[in-house]
Design a protein around this motif. Structure first.
Motif, PDB file in Angstrom:
ATOM      1  N   LEU A  80       0.950  -1.091   0.094  1.00 37.16           N
ATOM      2  CA  LEU A  80       0.366  -0.380  -0.280  1.00 37.16           C
ATOM      3  C   LEU A  80       0.665   1.641  -0.326  1.00 37.16           C
ATOM      4  CD1 LEU A  80      -2.935  -1.357   2.563  1.00 37.16           C
ATOM      5  CD2 LEU A  80      -2.851  -1.506  -0.467  1.00 37.16           C
ATOM      6  N   TYR A  85       5.706   6.794   0.440  1.00 37.16           N
ATOM      7  CA  TYR A  85       5.274   7.460  -0.209  1.00 37.16           C
ATOM      8  C   TYR A  85       5.027   9.445   0.928  1.00 37.16           C
ATOM      9  CZ  TYR A  85       1.364  10.620  -2.978  1.00 37.16           C
ATOM     10  OH  TYR A  85       0.885  11.888  -3.185  1.00 37.16           O
ATOM     11  N   SER A 107       6.405  -1.445  -4.465  1.00 38.27           N
ATOM     12  CA  SER A 107       5.463  -0.722  -4.099  1.00 38.27           C
ATOM     13  C   SER A 107       4.584  -0.150  -5.489  1.00 38.27           C
ATOM     14  CB  SER A 107       4.232   0.228  -3.456  1.00 38.27           C
ATOM     15  OG  SER A 107       3.519   0.728  -3.239  1.00 38.27           O
ATOM     16  N   VAL A 109       1.614   1.102  -5.936  1.00 33.02           N
ATOM     17  CA  VAL A 109       0.606   1.799  -5.633  1.00 33.02           C
ATOM     18  C   VAL A 109       1.864   3.249  -5.387  1.00 33.02           C
ATOM     19  CG1 VAL A 109      -0.764   3.026  -3.661  1.00 33.02           C
ATOM     20  CG2 VAL A 109      -0.770   0.559  -3.855  1.00 33.02           C
ATOM     21  N   VAL A 110       2.705   2.875  -4.834  1.00 33.02           N
ATOM     22  CA  VAL A 110       3.205   4.489  -4.602  1.00 33.02           C
ATOM     23  C   VAL A 110       4.447   4.532  -6.153  1.00 33.02           C
ATOM     24  CG1 VAL A 110       5.754   5.358  -3.438  1.00 33.02           C
ATOM     25  CG2 VAL A 110       4.200   3.284  -1.884  1.00 33.02           C
ATOM     26  N   GLU A 112       2.681   4.769  -8.930  1.00 32.26           N
ATOM     27  CA  GLU A 112       1.511   5.137  -9.696  1.00 32.26           C
ATOM     28  C   GLU A 112       1.063   6.296  -9.714  1.00 32.26           C
ATOM     29  OE1 GLU A 112      -0.802   4.592 -12.442  1.00 32.26           O
ATOM     30  OE2 GLU A 112       1.634   4.051 -13.086  1.00 32.26           O
ATOM     31  N   ARG A 113       1.625   6.875  -8.022  1.00 31.90           N
ATOM     32  CA  ARG A 113       1.289   7.953  -7.567  1.00 31.90           C
ATOM     33  C   ARG A 113       2.427   9.233  -7.399  1.00 31.90           C
ATOM     34  NH1 ARG A 113      -0.739   7.593  -0.660  1.00 31.90           N
ATOM     35  NH2 ARG A 113      -1.420   9.810  -1.673  1.00 31.90           N
ATOM     36  N   GLN A 149       4.451  -8.421  -6.960  1.00 37.10           N
ATOM     37  CA  GLN A 149       4.390  -7.225  -7.832  1.00 37.10           C
ATOM     38  C   GLN A 149       5.198  -6.916  -8.419  1.00 37.10           C
ATOM     39  OE1 GLN A 149       2.653  -2.990  -4.756  1.00 37.10           O
ATOM     40  NE2 GLN A 149       4.395  -4.272  -4.292  1.00 37.10           N
ATOM     41  N   GLN A 153       4.791  -4.768 -12.088  1.00 38.70           N
ATOM     42  CA  GLN A 153       5.558  -3.672 -12.454  1.00 38.70           C
ATOM     43  C   GLN A 153       6.195  -3.765 -13.558  1.00 38.70           C
ATOM     44  OE1 GLN A 153       8.147  -2.909  -8.572  1.00 38.70           O
ATOM     45  NE2 GLN A 153       6.655  -1.635  -7.907  1.00 38.70           N
TER      46      GLN A 153
END
Length: 405
Positions: A80, A85, A107, A109-110, A112-113, A149, A153
């Motif tokens: 997450l 982040y 991650s 998520v990280v 992409e953010r 994961q 990526q």
């Protein structure tokens, strides 16, 4: 000067990733950038790395809690990424970087953010990729999830960024096929032994022995068992090969050999050592060894220990799988094994033992010459400057699979 914020697990003293990034930082500084390294805070505060002339470290706040609670928080963050982040955003606001490099960040998520954050704030985002593991190589559920994961990526997510530093030909070609702006940048070395200091260890020469060294782990990358058995056979009556093993425990080596006293077969178990102590042993060797399976992980990576050994004029004995071994010219600056079979290794060891001392010395000089040519920063100055200045690959182009040369 422009600024780079380097993000990853890079601030633990003596780790391969720390050595890698410190050398990268020196290289980027010489190109004209100030480098800041953002890292997780190590469990043992004594493992923190001091700032150098080429990189200033910033440490994230430790994960909250202790023991299993802290561990669970770390695992959750690998997916997450809320903790990571927030740390990146804080560092970005403090440093105001022109470039952010995400070095093997776990991650999705990280990633992409941060990609969206960089687009909003006109910061160049670069993904640095140094490995590509198979999921089946890991047994633990959490670790398998992390490796899975990272596989996603590399297949689907990294190309949205479009700017990739790849350590190997294998990774370079993979991302070029996806339409990314790619630069191939193998490990950079700064401390090469001088030609006039290239000697064979006197104790070894006096005993007419060949000295081998291994530095690494045996958990999922490197394989030692067939080599250990081959050395036991060749040393059964007389010790012709001395083998220094750094990393694995003595019990691990004993279990592989089915022997309680490996020393009687010339096998010395050192266990885990500091980076400095490891190099002091490596530089006394005639050859280092790197045995890997013919799988993707071996093709994608470049072993830091291999590069460091070569810079110390220590050629390697490698399995020919199309990865790190691509830097070896068989019989000139190292040796290639067709496979990891005990028979293949034994035949190669017999040939090496029969070599004249002057032949081994020449191979050491050849290895050093190759290292100075391939792993020196001069070779990569212009291509890296061009990579940094070039406009990143646009996602619309990636979707149309247009390759940017």
């Amino acid at each position: 000067m422009k600024k780079i914020l380097y993000v990853g697990q890079i601030g633990i003293e003596g780790s391969a990733s720390c050595t890698h990034v410190q050398n990268r930082a020196r290289f980027f500084t010489n190109i004209g950038y100030n480098v800041y390294g953002l890292s997780e805070c190590p469990k043992d505060r004594n493992d923190k790395v001091n700032n150098t002339n080429f990189i200033k470290y910033i440490y994230m706040k430790p994960f909250p809690g202790k023991g299993k609670i802290r561990g669970a928080g770390w695992v959750a963050d690998q997916f997450l990424g809320f903790h990571t982040y927030n740390a990146i955003i804080k560092a970005a606001k403090d440093v105001s970087p022109d470039i952010i490099i995400l070095y093997e960040l776990n991650s999705i998520v990280v990633e992409e953010r941060i990609r969206r954050y960089c687009e909003r704030h006109n910061i160049r985002l670069i993904i640095e990729v140094t490995e590509w593991m198979e999921v089946e190589n890991r047994k633990e559920i959490a670790t398998r999830g992390i490796v899975w994961q990272k596989d996603i990526q590399k297949r689907y997510i990294d190309k949205r960024c479009g700017n990739i530093i790849a350590i190997s030909d294998f990774l370079c070609e993979h991302y070029r096929r996806q339409g990314c702006n790619v630069v191939k940048l193998p490990p950079i070395i700064y401390n090469f032994v001088e030609n006039n200091q290239v000697l064979r260890d006197k104790n070894t020469v006096n005993l007419q022995q060949v000295r081998l060294v291994f530095a690494g782990t045996t958990d999922f990358k490197d394989y030692l068992e067939p080599l250990l058995k081959a050395i036991r056979k060749i040393n059964n009556n007389d010790v012709k090969v001395i083998f220094d093993v750094i990393g694995p425990s003595a019990d691990t080596i004993k279990n592989m050999l089915k022997c309680d006293n490996p020393v009687q077969y010339g096998i010395k178990c050192h266990g885990r050592l500091s980076h400095e102590t490891t190099l002091s042993i490596v530089k006394k060797a005639d050859f280092s060894v790197l045995m890997r399976e013919n799988k993707r992980y071996a093709k994608a990576g470049v072993s830091t220990k291999f590069v460091e050994a070569m810079s110390l004029a220590v050629p390697s004995i490698c399995t020919a799988v199309g990865g790190t071994d691509a830097f070896v010219s068989d019989g000139v600056d190292g040796f290639l094994l067709k496979d990891n079979s005990e028979h293949e290794i034994l035949n190669k060891l017999k040939m090496i033992v029969d070599m004249d001392s002057s032949e081994i010395l020449q191979m050491k000089l050849n290895a050093l010459k190759k290292a100075k040519h391939v792993f020196s920063e001069d070779r990569y100055f212009e291509v890296t400057k061009f990579f940094f200045e070039r406009k990143r690959a646009l996602w619309s182009r990636v979707k149309r699979n247009r390759v940017i040369n």
